[in-house]
Scaffold this motif. Sequence first.
Motif, PDB file in Angstrom:
ATOM      1  N   ASP A 210      -9.274  46.077 -26.936  1.00  0.00           N
ATOM      2  CA  ASP A 210     -10.553  45.840 -27.052  1.00  0.00           C
ATOM      3  C   ASP A 210     -10.774  44.442 -26.658  1.00  0.00           C
ATOM      4  O   ASP A 210     -11.612  43.585 -27.157  1.00  0.00           O
TER       5      ASP A 210
ATOM      6  N   ARG B 161      -4.876  39.682 -29.166  1.00  0.00           N
ATOM      7  CA  ARG B 161      -4.986  40.887 -28.606  1.00  0.00           C
ATOM      8  C   ARG B 161      -4.620  40.967 -27.160  1.00  0.00           C
ATOM      9  O   ARG B 161      -4.122  41.731 -26.550  1.00  0.00           O
TER      10      ARG B 161
ATOM     11  N   THR C  76      -0.021  40.961 -36.146  1.00  0.00           N
ATOM     12  CA  THR C  76      -1.323  41.159 -36.484  1.00  0.00           C
ATOM     13  C   THR C  76      -1.873  39.667 -36.723  1.00  0.00           C
ATOM     14  O   THR C  76      -2.772  39.477 -37.471  1.00  0.00           O
TER      15      THR C  76
ATOM     16  N   ASP D  36      -8.404  40.602 -37.651  1.00  0.00           N
ATOM     17  CA  ASP D  36      -9.493  41.077 -38.608  1.00  0.00           C
ATOM     18  C   ASP D  36      -8.492  42.607 -38.928  1.00  0.00           C
ATOM     19  O   ASP D  36      -7.807  43.030 -38.362  1.00  0.00           O
ATOM     20  N   LEU D  37      -9.125  43.088 -40.142  1.00  0.00           N
ATOM     21  CA  LEU D  37      -8.711  44.306 -40.542  1.00  0.00           C
ATOM     22  C   LEU D  37      -8.619  45.359 -39.638  1.00  0.00           C
ATOM     23  O   LEU D  37      -7.597  46.288 -39.429  1.00  0.00           O
ATOM     24  N   HIS D  38      -9.738  45.595 -38.807  1.00  0.00           N
ATOM     25  CA  HIS D  38      -9.773  46.826 -38.021  1.00  0.00           C
ATOM     26  C   HIS D  38      -8.756  46.437 -36.836  1.00  0.00           C
ATOM     27  O   HIS D  38      -8.272  47.601 -36.513  1.00  0.00           O
ATOM     28  N   HIS D  39      -8.818  45.335 -36.132  1.00  0.00           N
ATOM     29  CA  HIS D  39      -7.728  45.322 -35.155  1.00  0.00           C
ATOM     30  C   HIS D  39      -6.292  45.255 -35.662  1.00  0.00           C
ATOM     31  O   HIS D  39      -5.558  45.633 -34.847  1.00  0.00           O
ATOM     32  N   GLN D  40      -5.906  44.917 -36.987  1.00  0.00           N
ATOM     33  CA  GLN D  40      -4.596  44.975 -37.362  1.00  0.00           C
ATOM     34  C   GLN D  40      -4.487  46.301 -37.336  1.00  0.00           C
ATOM     35  O   GLN D  40      -3.194  46.811 -36.858  1.00  0.00           O
ATOM     36  N   SER D  41      -5.169  47.237 -38.016  1.00  0.00           N
ATOM     37  CA  SER D  41      -4.976  48.763 -38.092  1.00  0.00           C
ATOM     38  C   SER D  41      -4.701  49.242 -36.518  1.00  0.00           C
ATOM     39  O   SER D  41      -3.690  49.992 -36.416  1.00  0.00           O
ATOM     40  N   ALA D  42      -5.579  48.813 -35.490  1.00  0.00           N
ATOM     41  CA  ALA D  42      -5.640  49.258 -34.340  1.00  0.00           C
ATOM     42  C   ALA D  42      -4.162  49.005 -33.529  1.00  0.00           C
ATOM     43  O   ALA D  42      -3.422  49.739 -32.852  1.00  0.00           O
TER      44      ALA D  42
END
Length: 255
Positions: free
Chosen positions: A128, A147, A167, A171-177
């Motif tokens: 991303d 990233r 990580t 943020d939370l979304h990119h941690q998961s991704a």
Amino acid sequence: MNRLEIRELVIDVPGRRDGRALALSVEPGQVWGVLGPNGAGKTTLLHTLAGLRAPRSGQVLIDDRPLLALGRRQVARTLGLVFQERHDGFPATVRETALIGRHPWLSAWQMEGGEDLRLAEAALERLDVDHLAERLVSTLSGGERQRLAIATVLTQAPQIWLADEPTNHLDLHHQSAVMALLAEQASEGRAVMMCLHDLNLAARWCDHLLLLYPDGEACWGPAASMLVPAALEALYGQRLATAEIDGAPVFVPVR
């Protein structure tokens, strides 16, 4: 596919006596998490496994061959390292930085080709940051730089991933991704070892864990056998409450 073997390895942590020698293998398809408090030697371990630091004793092997016996180009084609912190060496765009991942695959003075560019752009899109391709790295936020660092290793296409706090700054979304990406790398037959501070990310995504204690002691094994409250409380010096959400254990500090 490549296997990373740690054979009777004692890492060199300044000011600390020799700890327990580590003896384990990170097999293709496995996701190992390295847990421990600040100063336990997590980053030192990863740098030692990458050949950037010498151990006090023991060996690191890739497919039964000592790491130090392999050429640097061969190591760079096999092993990718995501650093915890990084510094800008010279002005470069996001796309140019991702293309650095292709350098181990190019001969001296060879320019990147169409396939190299395709791999870099696919990695930027996956992390991303493709919309930032023309931006200078120096203008990015901490999370965007993180990233990009992972996209650069993805462009490199190693068989063994070593990731130090992947990580960090996310943020939370990119941690998961990012965790999903690393799990995907393992599912495709690569070996993954990462240092983490977030115990719950480790519990959800890692199938094996290595616990590094500040006095040099260590224990390791399948995640289910390592996620024991008594062992984790001793690791962090912190009481923990446990629960289960979506089939995975969750640990919460207790006042």
